[in-house]
Motif scaffolding. Structure first.
Motif, PDB file in Angstrom:
ATOM      1  N   UNK A 144       0.544  -1.193   0.258  1.00 12.48           N
ATOM      2  CA  UNK A 144       0.160   0.122  -0.147  1.00 12.48           C
ATOM      3  C   UNK A 144       0.970   0.999  -0.053  1.00 12.48           C
ATOM      4  N   UNK A 145       1.758   1.187   0.233  1.00 14.02           N
ATOM      5  CA  UNK A 145       2.745   2.060   0.713  1.00 14.02           C
ATOM      6  C   UNK A 145       4.624   2.079  -0.018  1.00 14.02           C
ATOM      7  N   UNK A 146       5.097   2.818  -0.578  1.00 14.90           N
ATOM      8  CA  UNK A 146       7.048   2.354  -0.802  1.00 14.90           C
ATOM      9  C   UNK A 146       7.145   3.484  -0.579  1.00 14.90           C
ATOM     10  N   UNK A 147       8.835   4.122  -0.126  1.00 20.24           N
ATOM     11  CA  UNK A 147       9.547   4.728  -0.137  1.00 20.24           C
ATOM     12  C   UNK A 147      10.613   4.407  -0.214  1.00 20.24           C
ATOM     13  N   UNK A 148      11.629   5.177  -1.234  1.00 19.60           N
ATOM     14  CA  UNK A 148      12.932   4.837  -2.729  1.00 19.60           C
ATOM     15  C   UNK A 148      13.607   6.076  -1.264  1.00 19.60           C
ATOM     16  N   UNK A 149      14.525   5.653  -0.976  1.00 17.19           N
ATOM     17  CA  UNK A 149      15.210   6.694  -0.162  1.00 17.19           C
ATOM     18  C   UNK A 149      17.182   6.590  -0.246  1.00 17.19           C
TER      19      UNK A 149
ATOM     20  N   UNK B 139       9.124   8.999   7.786  1.00 17.22           N
ATOM     21  CA  UNK B 139       7.774   8.830   7.287  1.00 17.22           C
ATOM     22  C   UNK B 139       6.697   8.686   8.097  1.00 17.22           C
ATOM     23  N   UNK B 140       5.766  10.040   7.401  1.00 18.42           N
ATOM     24  CA  UNK B 140       4.661   9.790   7.642  1.00 18.42           C
ATOM     25  C   UNK B 140       4.036   9.492   6.271  1.00 18.42           C
ATOM     26  N   UNK B 141       2.966   8.701   5.920  1.00 15.05           N
ATOM     27  CA  UNK B 141       1.813   8.449   5.369  1.00 15.05           C
ATOM     28  C   UNK B 141      -0.057   8.178   5.547  1.00 15.05           C
TER      29      UNK B 141
END
Lengths: 152, 106
Positions: B58-63, B73-75
């Motif tokens: 449902x969510x993915x962050x690339x850093x 991170x907040x989502x």
């Protein structure tokens, strides 16, 4: 009479010296690097201005951790939603800062994070939507203590 | 040793948009710094945070190095059903840290 060292000359000389021996800093990304990333994201399209809101302090005392919040106007439905939000920096050693992948299950397009800023700059946010359109915004941030340059 | 903190409501109404905040300790070493001996400090960063809800991403962050140390991170996500949210942080060497959180949806 030998050349006199006036206070003015001394100050000017010192300033020049400081400027040349300032802390070694990582090179900022070339404009080409940012352009290449934009090209890889957008292809030949251009991003519209608007729909994206970037909240970040105008004055960041410490560039090592600057909080920000991004919101994008979108219904976040199966057909109309934000796919990816890019944070791009024109002045960091690498323009890529973070990318967030969202979808209809996000409910709304709102993400908060903390970033490093090497120096004062206009931080850029780009949102790519499900229909392929792209929207962008920028915000000037003044950084008093930079990130990425201190050793030890 | 990684310590992750996750703030997520334990209960939610079906269809409610819930905010999830995550924080994990990690130096996010940029690779641009040098130590006291002038040697480059090797880059060491988390590359991704992937979040699944009952197995569906449902969510993915690339850093990247531009992400601050101890990445926060907040989502948001829609509370669809009772189940498990799984958070997987993965570094450049492929080493992962996994946390799980239960949510009850009424």
């Amino acid at each position: 009479m030998p050349a006199s060292i006036t206070r003015r000359k001394l100050m000017a000389g010192s300033a020049a010296l400081v400027a040349t021996v300032a802390l070694p800093r990582a090179p900022s990304a070339s404009p080409d690097a940012l352009a290449a990333i934009l090209k890889s994201i957008l292809g030949d399209k251009t991003a519209g201005v608007g729909r994206v809101k970037l909240e970040i302090p105008e004055l960041a005392e410490n560039g090592n951790s600057v909080p920000l919040t991004i919101t994008v106007e979108s219904l976040m439905t199966a057909t109309d939603h934000v796919k990816v939000i890019y944070i791009l920096s024109p002045e960091n050693p690498s323009p890529d800062v973070a990318r967030f992948h969202l979808g209809p299950r996000s409910g709304k397009a709102k993400v908060s994070a903390s970033v490093r800023l090497a120096t004062s700059q206009r931080l850029m946010v780009l949102a790519v939507m499900a229909d392929g359109s792209a929207w962008t915004t920028g915000q000037d941030v003044i950084v008093t203590m930079s990130a990425c340059i201190d050793s030890g | 040793m990684r310590t992750a903190r996750i703030v997520c409501p334990k209960t939610a109404k079906r269809g409610e948009i819930v905010e999830i905040k995550t924080l994990i300790n990690h130096p996010m070493e940029t690779g641009y710094r040098r130590d006291d001996m002038g040697q480059a400090i090797r880059r060491d960063i988390f590359k991704t945070l992937a979040v699944t809800y009952n197995g569906v991403e449902v969510f993915r962050s690339e850093m990247f190095p531009g992400t601050a140390a101890n990445p926060f991170v907040a989502f948001t996500t829609v509370a669809t059903e009772t189940g498990t949210l799984e958070f997987t942080w993965t570094d450049e060497k492929g080493v992962s840290h996994v946390e799980k959180v239960q949510i009850t949806v009424a």
